[in-house]
Enzyme design. Structure first.
Site, mmCIF file in Angstrom:
data_model
loop_
_atom_site.group_PDB
_atom_site.id
_atom_site.type_symbol
_atom_site.label_atom_id
_atom_site.label_comp_id
_atom_site.label_asym_id
_atom_site.label_seq_id
_atom_site.Cartn_x
_atom_site.Cartn_y
_atom_site.Cartn_z
ATOM 1 N N CYS A 126 0.816 -1.217 0.000
ATOM 2 C CA CYS A 126 0.000 0.000 0.000
ATOM 3 C C CYS A 126 0.852 1.271 0.000
ATOM 4 O O CYS A 126 1.547 1.542 -0.964
ATOM 5 C CB CYS A 126 -0.991 -0.017 1.155
ATOM 6 S SG CYS A 126 -2.401 1.078 0.854
ATOM 7 N N LYS B 229 -12.695 7.498 -1.409
ATOM 8 C CA LYS B 229 -11.815 6.429 -0.957
ATOM 9 C C LYS B 229 -12.212 5.090 -1.569
ATOM 10 O O LYS B 229 -13.393 4.746 -1.630
ATOM 11 C CB LYS B 229 -11.873 6.325 0.569
ATOM 12 C CG LYS B 229 -10.912 5.306 1.160
ATOM 13 C CD LYS B 229 -11.033 5.259 2.682
ATOM 14 C CE LYS B 229 -10.032 4.284 3.280
ATOM 15 N NZ LYS B 229 -10.142 4.216 4.765
ATOM 16 N N SER C 154 -8.148 -0.352 0.580
ATOM 17 C CA SER C 154 -8.508 0.713 1.512
ATOM 18 C C SER C 154 -7.504 1.844 1.336
ATOM 19 O O SER C 154 -6.458 1.862 1.977
ATOM 20 C CB SER C 154 -8.484 0.180 2.955
ATOM 21 O OG SER C 154 -8.783 1.197 3.879
ATOM 22 N N HIS D 248 -4.781 -4.903 0.252
ATOM 23 C CA HIS D 248 -4.413 -5.403 1.582
ATOM 24 C C HIS D 248 -4.828 -6.863 1.736
ATOM 25 O O HIS D 248 -5.745 -7.170 2.506
ATOM 26 C CB HIS D 248 -5.077 -4.557 2.668
ATOM 27 C CG HIS D 248 -4.493 -3.205 2.837
ATOM 28 N ND1 HIS D 248 -3.323 -2.985 3.535
ATOM 29 C CD2 HIS D 248 -4.908 -1.992 2.386
ATOM 30 C CE1 HIS D 248 -3.046 -1.682 3.519
ATOM 31 N NE2 HIS D 248 -3.988 -1.062 2.837
ATOM 32 N N GLU E 102 -3.524 -8.991 3.438
ATOM 33 C CA GLU E 102 -3.254 -9.424 4.815
ATOM 34 C C GLU E 102 -4.425 -9.161 5.760
ATOM 35 O O GLU E 102 -4.441 -9.687 6.884
ATOM 36 C CB GLU E 102 -2.000 -8.723 5.353
ATOM 37 C CG GLU E 102 -2.171 -7.303 5.838
ATOM 38 C CD GLU E 102 -2.186 -6.249 4.742
ATOM 39 O OE1 GLU E 102 -2.251 -5.051 5.069
ATOM 40 O OE2 GLU E 102 -2.133 -6.621 3.546
ATOM 41 N N ARG F 189 -13.970 3.470 12.902
ATOM 42 C CA ARG F 189 -13.035 4.545 13.254
ATOM 43 C C ARG F 189 -13.378 5.831 12.507
ATOM 44 O O ARG F 189 -13.423 6.921 13.088
ATOM 45 C CB ARG F 189 -11.612 4.105 12.907
ATOM 46 C CG ARG F 189 -10.534 5.168 13.108
ATOM 47 C CD ARG F 189 -9.296 4.829 12.291
ATOM 48 N NE ARG F 189 -9.563 4.901 10.855
ATOM 49 C CZ ARG F 189 -8.793 4.322 9.918
ATOM 50 N NH1 ARG F 189 -7.725 3.624 10.275
ATOM 51 N NH2 ARG F 189 -9.109 4.450 8.635
#
EC number: 2.3.1.46
Length: 331
Positions: free
Chosen positions: A141, A162, A190, A233, A235, A247
C-alpha cells in the site's frame, strides 16, 4: 457502542514468535529449503501495530524466521514504544540481519504530499538498501507508493472518494506469483490514492493483477532487485475494514472529518448494510459525539466471510517459493 479499534495490549510473545498454523483451513507445506529469514518493517500506527504483525505472520506461515523492524521517524505513543523496544530492531539493523526477504508495510498518511511525511526519508533509505542489496522486497500500500516515487518519480494521485471494500482483481499477465491461483480473486482495498497504470508500465513495471473498479492491484519491477508491490491489503483480517469504517465514522461524529465515510463495498451482509445506512443517516442529520453510544455493535453488523484469505495465502506461498529458489541458487 462505537469501537475505535483495538488498542495495543501487552503480550508475552510478538507475532514473530507465534506459530499460527493454517490460514483459512489451508495447511502450509514444509519449507522446501533451509529456514528462511524474513524481515517485517512495520510502519502502521499504534492502534494497528500488533494486529499488522499477526496478519503478516499468518500469511508468511510457520517454518519461517520473522524479524521485526521499525522506523524511528514514525510517531509512537509510550505503550507502542515499549512494545517496539522489547520486540523490534531499528532500521539500522537491516543490513546486518542476513535477511532472505523483506516486507514493508504501509503507514497512516498525515501530509498532503507523500514526500513530506516525516518518515519518508527513512523509508526511502530502506528502498535504496533493498535495491542495492538485492534482498527481495514486498511493499504494501503506502510503502508501494513511496517506493515507486523514490525509485522512478511516479507520483500517486488523490482519488475523489476512498477505495474501500472487496474488489474482484483479475490476472493480466502470467507470472510465478500467480501460479495455481484463479484468474480473478477478491482483494481488500482501503486507500485514498492511486498509482496510474500507464505511469507504472512506462517506467518498466509489470502489472500482474488489476480491477475494473479500483485499478492496479499487484505489480512487479522488471529490472534490478526483485520487488513486489501491492496497492491492496490481502493481509487484512475479516473485520479490519469494519474497524476502519467504525473509526472513520467516529471521526466524523467528533468533527475530525467533514463528511461521513462510505460503507466498504461488497463487504457487509445485507442486514448490516441496512443498519449502518440507517445510522449514517442519523449521523448526518444530528452529528454529535453523543451518537457514539448508538452505533450498532460489531455483532449486529457482520461482514461477509473473508473470501480473499485463500488467495492471499497462495500469493505469499508463491512469493516465498521464489525467495527459497533464490536462496538455493546462491548456496
Amino acid at each position: 457502542m462505537l469501537d475505535h479499534g483495538t488498542p495495543i495490549q501487552p503480550v508475552s510473545l510478538p507475532a514473530a514468535e507465534l506459530d499460527l498454523g493454517a490460514v483459512g483451513g489451508i495447511a502450509w507445506p514444509e519449507p522446501v529449503q533451509r529456514r528462511l529469514r524474513v524481515g517485517l518493517l512495520n510502519n502502521m500506527p499504534d492502534s494497528a501495530l500488533v494486529q499488522t504483525e499477526r496478519q503478516f505472520r499468518r500469511l508468511i506461515g510457520p517454518g519461517v524466521e520473522l524479524r521485526l523492524f521499525s522506523l524511528d521517524t514514525v510517531p509512537r505513543g509510550p505503550l507502542a514504544r515499549a512494545h517496539l523496544d522489547r520486540f523490534y530492531e531499528t532500521q539500522g539493523a537491516l543490513a546486518g540481519a542476513g535477511l532472505d526477504a523483506l516486507v514493508v508495510t504501509g503507514a497512516e498518511p498525515k501530509a498532503e504530499r507523500l514526500a513530506d511525511e516525516p518518515f519518508f526519508p527513512a523509508l526511502a533509505a530502506v528502498v535504496d538498501w533493498a535495491d542495492a542489496s538485492g534482498v527481495p522486497t514486498l511493499f504494501s500500500c503506502l510503502a508501494a507508493h513511496a517506493a515507486v516515487l523514490h525509485l522512478d518519480g511516479i507520483e500517486r494521485r488523490p482519488l475523489p472518494t476512498k477505495h474501500s471494500g472487496i474488489y474482484a482483481c483479475t490476472a493480466v499477465a502470467h507470472h510465478p506469483l500467480l501460479a495455481g491461483m484463479p484468474a480473478s480473486v477478491p482483494v481488500p482495498h482501503s486507500r485514498w490514492n492511486d498509482l496510474p497504470e500507464q505511469a507504472l508500465t512506462a517506467r518498466g513495471y509489470r502489472v500482474l493483477r488489476r480491477s475494473e473498479q479500483v485499478g492496479v492491484d499487484l505489480f512487479v519491477r522488471e529490472r534490478g532487485a526483485s520487488m513486489v508491490f501491492l496497492q491492496g491489503h490481502p493481509e487484512y483480517d475479516g473485520d479490519t475494514l469494519a474497524r476502519e469504517y467504525r473509526r472513520d465514522i467516529g471521526r466524523f461524529l467528533d468533527g475530525e472529518r467533514d463528511t461521513p465515510p462510505a460503507l466498504p463495498e461488497n463487504y457487509y451482509v445485507d442486514e448490516a448494510v441496512l443498519r449502518l445506512d440507517a445510522f449514517a443517516a442519523v449521523a448526518r442529520a444530528y452529528r454529535s459525539p453523543a451518537l457514539h453510544a448508538d452505533f450498532p455493535t460489531m455483532a449486529e453488523t457482520l461482514p461477509r466471510p473473508a473470501a480473499w484469505q485463500e488467495a492471499a495465502a497462495g500469493l505469499f506461498r508463491n512469493w516465498l517459493a521464489l525467495v527459497s529458489d533464490r536462496v538455493a541458487l546462491a548456496a
